[in-house]
Motif scaffolding. Structure first.
Motif, short mmCIF file in Angstrom:
data_model
loop_
_atom_site.label_atom_id
_atom_site.label_comp_id
_atom_site.label_asym_id
_atom_site.label_seq_id
_atom_site.Cartn_x
_atom_site.Cartn_y
_atom_site.Cartn_z
N CYS A 132 40.64 55.72 67.82
CA CYS A 132 40.50 56.42 66.51
C CYS A 132 40.92 57.90 66.58
O CYS A 132 40.38 58.55 67.40
CB CYS A 132 39.03 56.36 66.16
N SER A 133 41.73 58.19 66.06
CA SER A 133 42.21 59.66 66.13
C SER A 133 42.99 60.10 64.70
O SER A 133 43.81 59.28 64.04
CB SER A 133 43.23 59.99 67.33
N GLY A 134 42.66 61.40 64.11
CA GLY A 134 43.38 61.88 62.92
C GLY A 134 44.73 62.30 63.20
O GLY A 134 45.73 62.67 62.64
N TRP A 135 45.18 62.44 64.66
CA TRP A 135 46.35 62.92 65.00
C TRP A 135 47.58 62.40 64.30
O TRP A 135 48.34 63.18 63.54
CB TRP A 135 46.62 62.84 66.67
N PRO A 136 48.07 61.06 64.40
CA PRO A 136 49.10 60.99 63.73
C PRO A 136 49.13 61.12 62.07
O PRO A 136 50.11 61.55 61.91
CB PRO A 136 49.20 59.29 63.63
N GLY A 137 48.18 60.90 61.42
CA GLY A 137 47.97 61.37 60.06
C GLY A 137 48.27 62.90 59.78
O GLY A 137 48.73 63.50 58.96
N ASP A 138 47.41 63.64 61.01
CA ASP A 138 47.44 64.93 60.55
C ASP A 138 48.86 65.60 60.88
O ASP A 138 49.39 66.39 60.32
CB ASP A 138 46.52 65.72 61.63
N PHE A 139 49.51 65.22 61.67
CA PHE A 139 51.04 65.42 62.29
C PHE A 139 51.75 65.11 61.03
O PHE A 139 52.68 66.13 60.47
CB PHE A 139 51.46 65.08 63.49
N ARG A 140 51.56 64.02 60.50
CA ARG A 140 52.58 63.54 59.57
C ARG A 140 52.38 64.26 58.20
O ARG A 140 53.27 64.87 57.60
CB ARG A 140 52.52 62.07 59.12
N ALA A 141 51.28 64.74 57.78
CA ALA A 141 50.78 65.63 56.79
C ALA A 141 51.37 66.84 56.75
O ALA A 141 52.06 67.42 56.03
CB ALA A 141 49.25 65.56 56.47
N ALA A 166 62.84 63.09 55.45
CA ALA A 166 62.50 64.02 56.73
C ALA A 166 61.29 63.62 57.61
O ALA A 166 61.42 63.83 58.78
CB ALA A 166 62.24 65.42 56.08
N VAL A 167 60.24 63.34 57.19
CA VAL A 167 59.04 62.91 57.97
C VAL A 167 59.47 61.75 58.90
O VAL A 167 59.00 61.74 60.09
CB VAL A 167 57.81 62.56 57.14
N HIS A 168 60.13 60.82 58.44
CA HIS A 168 60.40 59.71 59.04
C HIS A 168 61.48 60.04 60.17
O HIS A 168 61.26 59.63 61.47
CB HIS A 168 60.86 58.51 58.55
N VAL A 169 62.25 60.79 60.09
CA VAL A 169 63.41 61.51 61.05
C VAL A 169 62.48 62.32 62.08
O VAL A 169 62.74 62.06 63.31
CB VAL A 169 64.37 62.13 60.43
N VAL A 170 61.62 62.97 61.74
CA VAL A 170 60.85 63.64 62.69
C VAL A 170 59.87 62.76 63.49
O VAL A 170 59.99 62.91 64.65
CB VAL A 170 59.87 64.80 62.01
N LEU A 171 59.23 61.82 62.97
CA LEU A 171 58.53 60.77 63.69
C LEU A 171 59.24 59.88 64.51
O LEU A 171 58.74 59.60 65.52
CB LEU A 171 57.73 60.04 62.69
N HIS A 172 60.56 59.69 64.09
CA HIS A 172 61.50 58.91 65.31
C HIS A 172 61.92 59.75 66.25
O HIS A 172 62.10 59.21 67.22
CB HIS A 172 62.71 58.26 64.37
N VAL A 173 62.27 61.02 66.25
CA VAL A 173 62.55 61.88 67.19
C VAL A 173 61.38 61.87 68.13
O VAL A 173 61.72 61.86 69.52
CB VAL A 173 62.87 63.18 66.55
#
Length: 192
Positions: free
Chosen positions: A115-124, A147-154
């Motif tokens: 459990c972590s807020g990390w992915p949501g925090d980063f995405r936000a 742009a968010v999707h591009v960053v997450l894929h990178v």
């Protein structure tokens, strides 16, 4: 070395050994025996510190995502959202390339073992910066969500590349900064 200091060192050694195995093999592909061998400890030492493999995975997630959250908070607000986004992306990418604990934590969270807020925090954070860039006209004809999707894929690519490099025992082969500036050229109305 005092008993307490030894316990702290053993725990840290176990978390790092577990991170290496979770990073390379995922949760299901990692056994407590393999972690024991890596850390050069007995199973009793593991169970003294962690009730289960799940508890050990939680410790890896907690420490690794804590480090990533710290990176997200490290950047100064410049009023230039694409510059802030670049700084954030490069800090996180560097951590994923160079720190097995952060890579393992991200993999465990992606696999649903922590459990972590990390992915949501980063995405936000990325979305906020992309929206600010769009509002100032700095974002090209790209929706902020895209742009968010591009960053997450990178970031996924950076982590996968670093995992492969770790298996080979060498440095990552991709130059993240060069890749990011190539991506940024497609996102920015006027690339920084």
């Amino acid at each position: 070395m005092k008993k307490r200091e030894r316990a702290v060192c053993t725990r840290a050694n176990l978390v790092l050994a577990a991170a290496r195995h979770f990073d390379q093999h995922g949760y299901d592909g990692t056994t407590l025996d393999s972690i024991c061998r890596e850390a050069n400890v007995t199973l009793g030492a593991v169970t003294f510190h962690f009730r289960s493999k799940a508890a050990l995975a939680s410790a890896v997630v907690e420490e690794g995502t804590g480090a990533l959250r710290g990176l997200g908070a490290a950047g100064p607000a410049t009023g230039r959202p694409l510059h802030e986004l670049t700084s954030l992306v490069l800090r996180v990418a560097t951590a994923l390339q160079t720190t097995v604990l952060t890579r393992a934590a991200v993999r465990l969270v992606e696999e649903g073992h922590g459990c972590s807020g990390w992915p949501g925090d980063f995405r936000a954070q990325v979305l906020r910066l992309a929206e600010e860039a769009a509002a100032t006209g700095d974002l090209a004809d790209v929706r902020p969500a895209t742009a968010v999707h591009v960053v997450l894929h990178v970031m996924e690519g950076v982590a996968a590349n670093a995992r492969r490099a770790a298996r080979r025992g060498g440095p990552p082969v991709a130059d993240v900064e060069e890749i990011w500036y190539a991506v940024l050229g497609g996102l920015a109305a006027d690339a920084p």
